[in-house]
Scaffold this motif. Structure first.
Motif, short mmCIF file in Angstrom:
data_model
loop_
_atom_site.label_atom_id
_atom_site.label_comp_id
_atom_site.label_asym_id
_atom_site.label_seq_id
_atom_site.Cartn_x
_atom_site.Cartn_y
_atom_site.Cartn_z
N MET A 29 0.82 -1.22 0.00
CA MET A 29 0.00 0.00 0.00
C MET A 29 0.85 1.26 0.00
O MET A 29 1.49 1.58 1.00
CB MET A 29 -0.90 -0.02 1.24
N PRO A 30 0.92 2.02 -1.11
CA PRO A 30 1.67 3.29 -1.11
C PRO A 30 1.11 4.25 -0.07
O PRO A 30 -0.11 4.34 0.14
CB PRO A 30 1.43 3.82 -2.53
N ILE A 31 2.02 4.98 0.59
CA ILE A 31 1.59 5.95 1.61
C ILE A 31 2.04 7.36 1.28
O ILE A 31 1.75 8.30 2.02
CB ILE A 31 2.13 5.54 3.00
N TYR A 32 2.74 7.50 0.15
CA TYR A 32 3.21 8.82 -0.29
C TYR A 32 3.28 8.81 -1.81
O TYR A 32 3.88 7.92 -2.40
CB TYR A 32 4.59 9.10 0.31
N ASP A 33 2.64 9.79 -2.43
CA ASP A 33 2.61 9.85 -3.89
C ASP A 33 2.59 11.31 -4.34
O ASP A 33 1.53 11.94 -4.41
CB ASP A 33 1.37 9.12 -4.42
N PRO A 34 3.77 11.87 -4.64
CA PRO A 34 3.81 13.28 -5.06
C PRO A 34 3.10 13.54 -6.38
O PRO A 34 2.74 14.68 -6.68
CB PRO A 34 5.32 13.57 -5.16
N THR A 35 2.87 12.48 -7.18
CA THR A 35 2.12 12.65 -8.44
C THR A 35 0.61 12.65 -8.21
O THR A 35 -0.15 13.06 -9.08
CB THR A 35 2.47 11.53 -9.43
N GLN A 36 0.20 12.15 -7.04
CA GLN A 36 -1.21 12.05 -6.65
C GLN A 36 -2.04 11.29 -7.70
O GLN A 36 -3.19 11.62 -7.97
CB GLN A 36 -1.80 13.43 -6.38
N THR A 37 -1.45 10.22 -8.24
CA THR A 37 -2.17 9.37 -9.18
C THR A 37 -2.73 8.12 -8.50
O THR A 37 -3.59 7.45 -9.05
CB THR A 37 -1.25 8.94 -10.33
N THR A 38 -2.24 7.79 -7.29
CA THR A 38 -2.80 6.68 -6.52
C THR A 38 -4.24 7.02 -6.14
O THR A 38 -4.52 8.13 -5.70
CB THR A 38 -1.96 6.41 -5.26
N SER A 39 -5.14 6.06 -6.30
CA SER A 39 -6.57 6.34 -6.17
C SER A 39 -6.94 7.02 -4.86
O SER A 39 -7.75 7.96 -4.85
CB SER A 39 -7.37 5.03 -6.31
N TYR A 40 -6.36 6.61 -3.74
CA TYR A 40 -6.75 7.16 -2.44
C TYR A 40 -5.82 8.30 -1.99
O TYR A 40 -5.94 8.77 -0.86
CB TYR A 40 -6.79 6.06 -1.38
N LEU A 41 -4.92 8.74 -2.88
CA LEU A 41 -4.02 9.85 -2.55
C LEU A 41 -4.21 11.03 -3.51
O LEU A 41 -3.34 11.89 -3.63
CB LEU A 41 -2.56 9.39 -2.58
N LYS A 42 -5.36 11.09 -4.16
CA LYS A 42 -5.61 12.17 -5.12
C LYS A 42 -5.83 13.52 -4.44
O LYS A 42 -5.53 14.56 -5.01
CB LYS A 42 -6.81 11.82 -6.00
N ASP A 43 -6.34 13.49 -3.20
CA ASP A 43 -6.59 14.75 -2.49
C ASP A 43 -5.35 15.28 -1.79
O ASP A 43 -5.20 16.50 -1.62
CB ASP A 43 -7.72 14.56 -1.48
N PHE A 44 -4.49 14.37 -1.33
CA PHE A 44 -3.28 14.79 -0.62
C PHE A 44 -2.22 13.73 -0.81
O PHE A 44 -2.51 12.53 -0.71
CB PHE A 44 -3.58 15.02 0.86
N MET A 45 -1.00 14.12 -1.08
CA MET A 45 0.06 13.17 -1.42
C MET A 45 0.55 12.33 -0.25
O MET A 45 1.18 11.29 -0.43
CB MET A 45 1.23 13.92 -2.06
#
Length: 291
Positions: free
Chosen positions: A212-228
């Motif tokens: 499970m990714p917990i950091y995504d500066p591209t904000q392309t992960t489905s549950y990280l679109k609102d905040f990286m």
């Protein structure tokens, strides 16, 4: 709990709640920083809660350091009358313990470890008096953890297990840090567990890996679109051991945008928790599993 105030240059106020980690110290830290945020003090530019302390960055051209100190001391007095209750989330995090990637890495760095003849899990189990690695994994995943701080590297959570002090797992960091740690490694150092948000150097013992990714500066992960950054202080984490087949399936689900970590909103009462720790943890897990 007496707070100790000091200034860091012209732009920072540092406040130490305790010299040792405890849930009480963390709750005091989180409660005051939440109140500082809600107060919207003019000149405050950043609020950073940590395990048993916090730091506030402010613009001295807008608010004088002495006035900043008075504002926070007034908030401290008001906070002393409040109940230790927070609104937060409980989150299930899958972990593939004893995975091949962290195992390969830890074997490359055995000369930097206290016990070159064993793995990190074997060493941690032995020094904490568990009969087997399986028993140790049961203990690590058996009770929830609370996120006390996010940082050091972007998105990395420090987590403190919600059990009595005598049941706390304690494992020292490597004698010398590694130059490599796989991304999303579940690590351990001192009394804290963590998840390495990115690949890089590190000194924590390596127990497993999460899909499970917990950091995504591209904000392309489905549950990280609102905040990286996924985690925030106060989050409650329950680790769920998984096997290789489940790990592969969940990595694929992440890639396809269909993975959704189980999350439930909860109210956490520290006083009620201290009355019956195992019973309260069981209630939290029941809320998590109530679909």
């Amino acid at each position: 709990m007496k707070l100790r105030y000091s200034f860091g240059g012209d732009e920072h106020l540092f406040v130490e709640c305790s010299e040792e980690m405890s849930l009480e110290a963390f709750f005091h830290t989180l409660s005051i920083t939440n109140r500082v945020r809600d107060a919207k003090i003019r000149g405050v530019t950043e609020i950073c809660p940590a395990n048993a302390s916090f730091q506030i960055k402010f613009d001295p051209d807008i608010i004088h350091p002495d006035d900043m100190l008075k504002e926070v001391q007034a908030i401290e007095l008001a906070d002393q009358k409040s109940e230790p209750v927070i609104k937060t989330r409980i989150i299930e995090i899958p972990v593939y313990y004893n995975d091949p990637w962290t195992h390969e890495t830890l074997m490359r760095f055995r000369e930097r470890h206290q016990d070159p003849e064993s793995t990190d899990l074997e060493y941690a189990a032995r020094i904490n008096d568990y009969k087997s690695v399986a028993d140790f994994i049961d203990a690590h995943s058996g009770a929830p953890w609370i996120v006390t701080m996010v940082g050091f590297v972007s998105g990395l959570p420090f987590m403190y297990q919600m059990v009595e002090r005598q049941r706390q797992i304690e494992v020292p960091k490597y004698l010398r840090p590694r130059t490599d740690t796989p991304k999303l490694t579940v690590g351990y150092g001192g009394c804290f567990s963590c998840i390495y948000s990115v690949r890089g150097a590190g000194g924590y013992q390596m127990f497993g890996i999460t899909p499970m990714p917990i950091y995504d500066p591209t904000q392309t992960t489905s549950y990280l679109k609102d905040f990286m950054v996924f985690f925030k202080p106060g989050d409650i984490v329950k680790f769920k051991p998984i096997d290789r087949e489940t790990y592969d399936a969940e990595v694929k689900a992440v890639e396809e945008g269909t993975f959704a970590p189980p999350i439930r909103e909860v109210s956490f009462d520290l006083n009620e928790f201290n009355k019956d720790i195992d019973g309260y943890n069981a209630k939290l897990e029941g809320i998590l599993n109530d679909h």
